[in-house]
Design a protein around this motif. Sequence first.
Motif, PDB file in Angstrom:
ATOM      1  N   ARG A   5       0.824  -1.207   0.000  1.00  0.00           N
ATOM      2  CA  ARG A   5       0.000   0.000   0.000  1.00  0.00           C
ATOM      3  C   ARG A   5       0.856   1.254   0.000  1.00  0.00           C
ATOM      4  NH1 ARG A   5      -1.965  -0.523   4.909  1.00  0.00           N
ATOM      5  NH2 ARG A   5      -1.180  -2.643   5.128  1.00  0.00           N
ATOM      6  N   PHE A   6       2.163   1.053   0.145  1.00  0.00           N
ATOM      7  CA  PHE A   6       3.011   2.214   0.369  1.00  0.00           C
ATOM      8  C   PHE A   6       3.708   2.707  -0.893  1.00  0.00           C
ATOM      9  CE2 PHE A   6       2.886  -0.466   4.132  1.00  0.00           C
ATOM     10  CZ  PHE A   6       2.177   0.375   4.961  1.00  0.00           C
ATOM     11  N   PHE A   7       3.995   1.773  -1.767  1.00  0.00           N
ATOM     12  CA  PHE A   7       4.765   2.155  -2.948  1.00  0.00           C
ATOM     13  C   PHE A   7       3.888   2.146  -4.196  1.00  0.00           C
ATOM     14  CE2 PHE A   7       7.669   0.130  -0.007  1.00  0.00           C
ATOM     15  CZ  PHE A   7       8.691   1.058   0.089  1.00  0.00           C
ATOM     16  N   GLY A   8       4.111   3.056  -5.076  1.00  0.00           N
ATOM     17  CA  GLY A   8       3.484   3.008  -6.388  1.00  0.00           C
ATOM     18  C   GLY A   8       4.360   2.204  -7.323  1.00  0.00           C
ATOM     19  N   ARG A   9       4.027   2.205  -8.600  1.00  0.00           N
ATOM     20  CA  ARG A   9       4.834   1.519  -9.609  1.00  0.00           C
ATOM     21  C   ARG A   9       6.265   2.057  -9.570  1.00  0.00           C
ATOM     22  NH1 ARG A   9       3.916  -0.487 -15.363  1.00  0.00           N
ATOM     23  NH2 ARG A   9       5.740   0.252 -16.476  1.00  0.00           N
ATOM     24  N   PRO A  10       7.257   1.167  -9.513  1.00  0.00           N
ATOM     25  CA  PRO A  10       8.643   1.648  -9.420  1.00  0.00           C
ATOM     26  C   PRO A  10       9.125   2.221 -10.756  1.00  0.00           C
ATOM     27  CG  PRO A  10       8.608  -0.738  -9.646  1.00  0.00           C
ATOM     28  CD  PRO A  10       7.173  -0.297  -9.583  1.00  0.00           C
ATOM     29  N   LYS A  11      10.066   3.123 -10.651  1.00  0.00           N
ATOM     30  CA  LYS A  11      10.744   3.627 -11.857  1.00  0.00           C
ATOM     31  C   LYS A  11      11.943   2.734 -12.132  1.00  0.00           C
ATOM     32  CE  LYS A  11       9.805   8.126 -13.308  1.00  0.00           C
ATOM     33  NZ  LYS A  11       8.606   8.449 -12.543  1.00  0.00           N
ATOM     34  N   MET A  12      12.202   2.479 -13.401  1.00  0.00           N
ATOM     35  CA  MET A  12      13.369   1.666 -13.734  1.00  0.00           C
ATOM     36  C   MET A  12      14.621   2.516 -13.572  1.00  0.00           C
ATOM     37  SD  MET A  12      14.719  -1.165 -14.865  1.00  0.00           S
ATOM     38  CE  MET A  12      13.770  -2.304 -15.866  1.00  0.00           C
ATOM     39  N   PRO A  13      15.554   2.070 -12.723  1.00  0.00           N
ATOM     40  CA  PRO A  13      16.799   2.837 -12.620  1.00  0.00           C
ATOM     41  C   PRO A  13      17.574   2.734 -13.943  1.00  0.00           C
ATOM     42  CG  PRO A  13      16.756   0.963 -11.070  1.00  0.00           C
ATOM     43  CD  PRO A  13      15.547   0.855 -11.922  1.00  0.00           C
ATOM     44  N   GLN A  14      18.086   3.849 -14.405  1.00  0.00           N
ATOM     45  CA  GLN A  14      18.880   3.781 -15.627  1.00  0.00           C
ATOM     46  C   GLN A  14      20.097   4.675 -15.550  1.00  0.00           C
ATOM     47  OE1 GLN A  14      16.046   4.764 -18.708  1.00  0.00           O
ATOM     48  NE2 GLN A  14      16.424   6.950 -18.431  1.00  0.00           N
ATOM     49  N   ARG A  15      21.084   4.377 -16.394  1.00  0.00           N
ATOM     50  CA  ARG A  15      22.327   5.149 -16.354  1.00  0.00           C
ATOM     51  C   ARG A  15      22.082   6.544 -16.926  1.00  0.00           C
ATOM     52  NH1 ARG A  15      25.744   2.155 -20.025  1.00  0.00           N
ATOM     53  NH2 ARG A  15      27.464   3.411 -19.256  1.00  0.00           N
ATOM     54  N   PRO A  16      22.776   7.554 -16.393  1.00  0.00           N
ATOM     55  CA  PRO A  16      22.572   8.922 -16.894  1.00  0.00           C
ATOM     56  C   PRO A  16      23.018   9.035 -18.357  1.00  0.00           C
ATOM     57  CG  PRO A  16      24.413   8.843 -15.352  1.00  0.00           C
ATOM     58  CD  PRO A  16      23.756   7.501 -15.306  1.00  0.00           C
ATOM     59  N   PRO A  17      22.290   9.847 -19.141  1.00  0.00           N
ATOM     60  CA  PRO A  17      22.573   9.947 -20.570  1.00  0.00           C
ATOM     61  C   PRO A  17      24.021  10.273 -20.894  1.00  0.00           C
ATOM     62  CG  PRO A  17      20.588  11.191 -20.023  1.00  0.00           C
ATOM     63  CD  PRO A  17      21.148  10.689 -18.733  1.00  0.00           C
ATOM     64  N   GLU A  18      24.612  11.219 -20.134  1.00  0.00           N
ATOM     65  CA  GLU A  18      25.967  11.637 -20.533  1.00  0.00           C
ATOM     66  C   GLU A  18      26.968  10.491 -20.357  1.00  0.00           C
ATOM     67  OE1 GLU A  18      23.822  12.973 -18.401  1.00  0.00           O
ATOM     68  OE2 GLU A  18      24.879  12.919 -16.501  1.00  0.00           O
ATOM     69  N   GLU A  19      26.657   9.592 -19.428  1.00  0.00           N
ATOM     70  CA  GLU A  19      27.555   8.450 -19.235  1.00  0.00           C
ATOM     71  C   GLU A  19      27.302   7.390 -20.298  1.00  0.00           C
ATOM     72  OE1 GLU A  19      27.453   6.432 -15.285  1.00  0.00           O
ATOM     73  OE2 GLU A  19      27.363   4.612 -16.496  1.00  0.00           O
ATOM     74  N   ARG A  20      26.008   7.113 -20.527  1.00  0.00           N
ATOM     75  CA  ARG A  20      25.714   5.940 -21.356  1.00  0.00           C
ATOM     76  C   ARG A  20      26.014   6.120 -22.825  1.00  0.00           C
ATOM     77  NH1 ARG A  20      19.563   7.322 -20.014  1.00  0.00           N
ATOM     78  NH2 ARG A  20      18.828   7.857 -22.103  1.00  0.00           N
ATOM     79  N   ILE A  21      26.016   7.380 -23.330  1.00  0.00           N
ATOM     80  CA  ILE A  21      26.268   7.521 -24.761  1.00  0.00           C
ATOM     81  C   ILE A  21      27.736   7.309 -25.105  1.00  0.00           C
ATOM     82  CG2 ILE A  21      24.304   9.048 -25.254  1.00  0.00           C
ATOM     83  CD1 ILE A  21      26.352  11.356 -25.398  1.00  0.00           C
ATOM     84  N   ARG A  22      28.555   7.072 -24.095  1.00  0.00           N
ATOM     85  CA  ARG A  22      29.974   6.849 -24.385  1.00  0.00           C
ATOM     86  C   ARG A  22      30.311   5.370 -24.526  1.00  0.00           C
ATOM     87  NH1 ARG A  22      31.893   9.527 -19.906  1.00  0.00           N
ATOM     88  NH2 ARG A  22      30.652  11.425 -19.818  1.00  0.00           N
ATOM     89  N   ASP A  23      29.354   4.512 -24.265  1.00  0.00           N
ATOM     90  CA  ASP A  23      29.660   3.088 -24.421  1.00  0.00           C
ATOM     91  C   ASP A  23      28.415   2.341 -24.906  1.00  0.00           C
ATOM     92  OD1 ASP A  23      27.978   2.338 -22.231  1.00  0.00           O
ATOM     93  OD2 ASP A  23      29.552   3.034 -20.867  1.00  0.00           O
ATOM     94  N   PHE A  24      28.540   1.027 -25.013  1.00  0.00           N
ATOM     95  CA  PHE A  24      27.430   0.222 -25.511  1.00  0.00           C
ATOM     96  C   PHE A  24      26.794  -0.618 -24.408  1.00  0.00           C
ATOM     97  CE2 PHE A  24      26.854   0.572 -30.105  1.00  0.00           C
ATOM     98  CZ  PHE A  24      27.891   1.437 -30.420  1.00  0.00           C
ATOM     99  N   TYR A  25      27.142  -0.320 -23.141  1.00  0.00           N
ATOM    100  CA  TYR A  25      26.546  -1.121 -22.074  1.00  0.00           C
ATOM    101  C   TYR A  25      25.069  -0.794 -21.902  1.00  0.00           C
ATOM    102  CZ  TYR A  25      31.324  -2.385 -21.059  1.00  0.00           C
ATOM    103  OH  TYR A  25      32.596  -2.854 -21.178  1.00  0.00           O
ATOM    104  N   GLU A  26      24.364  -1.701 -21.261  1.00  0.00           N
ATOM    105  CA  GLU A  26      22.923  -1.583 -21.150  1.00  0.00           C
ATOM    106  C   GLU A  26      22.515  -0.303 -20.418  1.00  0.00           C
ATOM    107  OE1 GLU A  26      21.061  -5.035 -19.430  1.00  0.00           O
ATOM    108  OE2 GLU A  26      19.151  -4.541 -20.375  1.00  0.00           O
ATOM    109  N   VAL A  27      21.412   0.271 -20.861  1.00  0.00           N
ATOM    110  CA  VAL A  27      20.958   1.536 -20.281  1.00  0.00           C
ATOM    111  C   VAL A  27      20.101   1.333 -19.017  1.00  0.00           C
ATOM    112  CG1 VAL A  27      19.556   3.594 -20.732  1.00  0.00           C
ATOM    113  CG2 VAL A  27      21.269   2.858 -22.398  1.00  0.00           C
ATOM    114  N   PRO A  28      18.992   0.594 -19.084  1.00  0.00           N
ATOM    115  CA  PRO A  28      18.217   0.370 -17.856  1.00  0.00           C
ATOM    116  C   PRO A  28      18.904  -0.699 -17.011  1.00  0.00           C
ATOM    117  CG  PRO A  28      17.003  -0.354 -19.834  1.00  0.00           C
ATOM    118  CD  PRO A  28      18.392  -0.061 -20.253  1.00  0.00           C
ATOM    119  N   LEU A  29      18.908  -0.478 -15.690  1.00  0.00           N
ATOM    120  CA  LEU A  29      19.744  -1.344 -14.849  1.00  0.00           C
ATOM    121  C   LEU A  29      18.993  -2.504 -14.209  1.00  0.00           C
ATOM    122  CD1 LEU A  29      21.712   1.598 -13.291  1.00  0.00           C
ATOM    123  CD2 LEU A  29      22.586  -0.070 -14.939  1.00  0.00           C
ATOM    124  N   GLY A  30      17.675  -2.490 -14.276  1.00  0.00           N
ATOM    125  CA  GLY A  30      16.917  -3.557 -13.626  1.00  0.00           C
ATOM    126  C   GLY A  30      16.505  -3.142 -12.228  1.00  0.00           C
TER     127      GLY A  30
END
Lengths: 471, 283
Positions: A5-30
């Motif tokens: 009753r306390f939490f709503g739908r969680p947000k998917m944690p993801q890597r910040p754009p400025e970091e992720r556009i420098r490599d090909f690793y996955e963006v959303p972290l799970g």
Amino acid sequence: MSSNRFFGRPKMPQRPPEERIRDFYEVPLGLPEWAAVEEAKRCLQCKNPQCVKGCPVEIDIPGFIRYLAEGQFGQAIAKIKEKNSLPAICGRVCPQEDQCEMQCVLGKKGQPIAIGYLERFLADYEREKGIQEPPLSKPRHRKVAVIGSGPAGLTCAGDLAKMGYQVTIFEALHAPGGVLIYGIPEFRLPKAIVAQEVRYVQSLGVNLELSRVIGKTYTLKDLHDAGYEAFFIGTGAGLPHFLEIPGENLNGICSANEFLTRSNLMKGYLFPQFDTPIKIGRRVAVIGGGNVAMDAARTALRLGAEEVCLVYRRTKKEMPARIEEVERAGEEGVNCIILTNPVRFVGNDNGWVTGIECIQMELGEPDESGRRKPVPVPGSEFIIPIDTVVVAIGQGPNPLFLESVPGLVLNRKGYIVADPETGATNLRGVFAGGDIVTGAATVISAMGAGKKAARAIERFLEMPQSFPQWG
Amino acid sequence: MAKIVHKEVLAPQIKLMVVEAPWVAQKAKAGQFVVLRIHERGERVPLTIADFDPSQGTVTIIFQEVGKSTMLLGTLEEGDEILDFVGPLGKEIEERNFGHVVCIGGGVGIAPTYPKAKALKEKGNFVTSIIGARTKTMLFWEEKMQEVSDVLLVTTDDGTYGEKGFVTHVLERVLQKEKVDLVIAVGPVIMMKMVSMVTKPHGVKTLVSLNPIMVDGTGMCGCCRVTVDGKCKFTCVDGPVFDGHSVNFDELMARQRIYLEEEQRALDLWLTEQAKEEAFRVV
Ligand SMILES: Cc1cc2nc3c(=O)[nH]c(=O)nc-3n(C[C@H](O)[C@H](O)[C@H](O)COP(=O)(O)OP(=O)(O)OC[C@H]3O[C@@H](n4cnc5c(N)ncnc54)[C@H](O)[C@@H]3O)c2cc1C
Ligand SMILES: Cc1cc2nc3c(=O)[nH]c(=O)nc-3n(C[C@H](O)[C@H](O)[C@H](O)COP(=O)(O)OP(=O)(O)OC[C@H]3O[C@@H](n4cnc5c(N)ncnc54)[C@H](O)[C@@H]3O)c2cc1C
Ligand code: SF4
Ligand code: SF4
Ligand code: FES
């Protein structure tokens, strides 16, 4: 079950754009474990679950969520795998917002359960723990051939193997997975996951023959002569469409299939450690507005392009790509040039593209797809200066295999005509499903088709007299 | 995996390999090609099927070492295996009796000319073959070509063997003296372009085998697209053999240069690594 009753739908944690556009690793972290469990507790465990109706492979969604909420992750994943042998992939690339989650009753008033995130969480949990080898069913000594190792082929093969058949997948490329391996980029679907899912299907006893082009290396007749009694065709919609406007063969212009294949399948982003080069200019334009265009644009950024724009003839609202992906592309700096259509490419004396001449569009009456049809504004031509162009305006059926099967009935657009319930084609014993039947669609719909066809193939092999003949 | 059962050096930088690949050998036809990949990080390299033996399950490839991949391939020895070997790809040539056929092979293009001459000879054609190379040492398969030709004419650019000059000179002479029903040319793009220009005024149908850069070789990427008769064709599925009078050769030549810079980088890097390894071995 205690409810959340306390939490709503969680947000998917993801890597910040400025970091992720420098490599090909996955963006959303799970999702972290606690968040997944809390979200599972939010599920109402409906008696008549609507969500299941939205899932093309009919996963027992409340069933797996209940185990998850109770912390029984092993049982939860087993529940999913009753219906879906590729959960780590679906949890990542399913357009959940249009499928299971769209039907969830909680979505009527508030936020639907994050079914996709939960599926991904469980699949990842299992991968870290090591995948359980499934018990093999009683072998039935009959051979089935599956053509193509995309999601349709892999699912059909996996299900048939579970039923005990001897299944061989024939794949034209040197790696299995179809679009999962050559099309969808690493940062959205890590290839190690595809490889692991393929290994799982192999662990069911499926035989994989790579680098075999059916229609060239073997024909269906050759396979029939070799003892295969039924066939599933899952060759996908791999023929790239071009705009067919002047200048399209200039250097620096390629199809999204080529661009993504060079980057993903051939690992061009790791050139020269890998031998296949990929060309990227300072300014890149991607033409189109679907998932493929988003993938190409985001890949171009990661390959070092300074500016990447999408050229799309309608508006953002009409873009067929998943909202999530359009948003991520935007966050990463991809610029959308909407209501714009290329009319010709301009090049220099050495044969390289230097610009795209475009015309402004405006939206007119709705067309057959229900979207408003873009119409050109006369006299509004302008030039976008550009170094590299990726054409991502859709795919068609690759004729290579189809031409090798005389008598197979195709529709007006060249796709195979198949019974939507069974995948049966007009040729007895030949079944088809996935993009080669529907045209470019989704991973999960291809899997759904593979699943239905597997059931039909079983019926065809065990009770041929009961199997309807048509066409 | 395809095992190399025989290797020969035909000329400097030109090597022949007989490869065990029954799945290709059983289906191969003249005009078709394979795509191979040497190792896990390798690129997909298209090579024409120079000969094939369905009973032995073998395929012969002949390649010129022009860049990293072909040089690396050249380092493999008998007994080694090629990681991926897929085919036969592309369309075969039409095998029937045309009458008098002239088969032209330039440089490493002599290899892919052979199966075509052989197939057409078997169909009862009168086969005149013209083979040419830069210099005598670069010429190979003269005897094999002789076996499948009624007349064999040889040229070298520098006159060190056969007639001095280009294959096109000899072709022009043949066309002036004799009635020719079909010309087939395989070699560098510039040669195929010149051949097509020579035959055009004579109105002789001319087939050329194109070699654009490819990736998959199965019609999925469009990298190999060429303009034929004003239309966009995919060489790997619609070709590789096309009507020489309809091909836009200049576009093809430009497209072959797309990755020059990158190819040079890959080659330099590889050569440096090779040199380092060599140095270690000496020490
Ligand atoms: C870049 C891109 C991004 C996408 N993103 C998403 C997404 O986020 N979510 C989503 O749901 N869908 C997405 N899609 C669509 C989805 O990938 C496809 O709908 C799905 O892969 C179709 O599956 P399939 O099994 O029918 O065919 P494919 O995945 O196309 O597989 C067909 C396989 O058959 C092989 N084959 C073809 N011809 C032969 C032959 N003659 N002999 C042997 N093998 C052959 C091919 O090499 C290929 O491996 C995307 C597609 C692309 C191109
Ligand atoms: C259908 C087909 C059949 C072919 N048959 C043969 C054959 O029987 N024997 C043979 O020696 N070669 C053949 N080729 C050419 C061969 O594929 C290339 O020489 C090879 O891919 C070069 O790879 P590399 O890494 O060694 O050189 P790279 O470093 O990739 O290139 C070196 C040089 O070769 C050019 N080049 C690159 N790729 C190609 C290509 N696909 N075609 C032509 N030039 C290219 C480059 O522009 C560059 O100038 C064929 C090509 C095609 C498309
Ligand atoms: S497979 Fe796709 S549609 Fe089905 S439950 Fe999972 S995310 Fe939803
Ligand atoms: S519809 Fe929503 S709330 Fe109901 S069972 Fe499905 S996921 Fe749970
Ligand atoms: S090489 Fe990809 S389509 Fe021909």
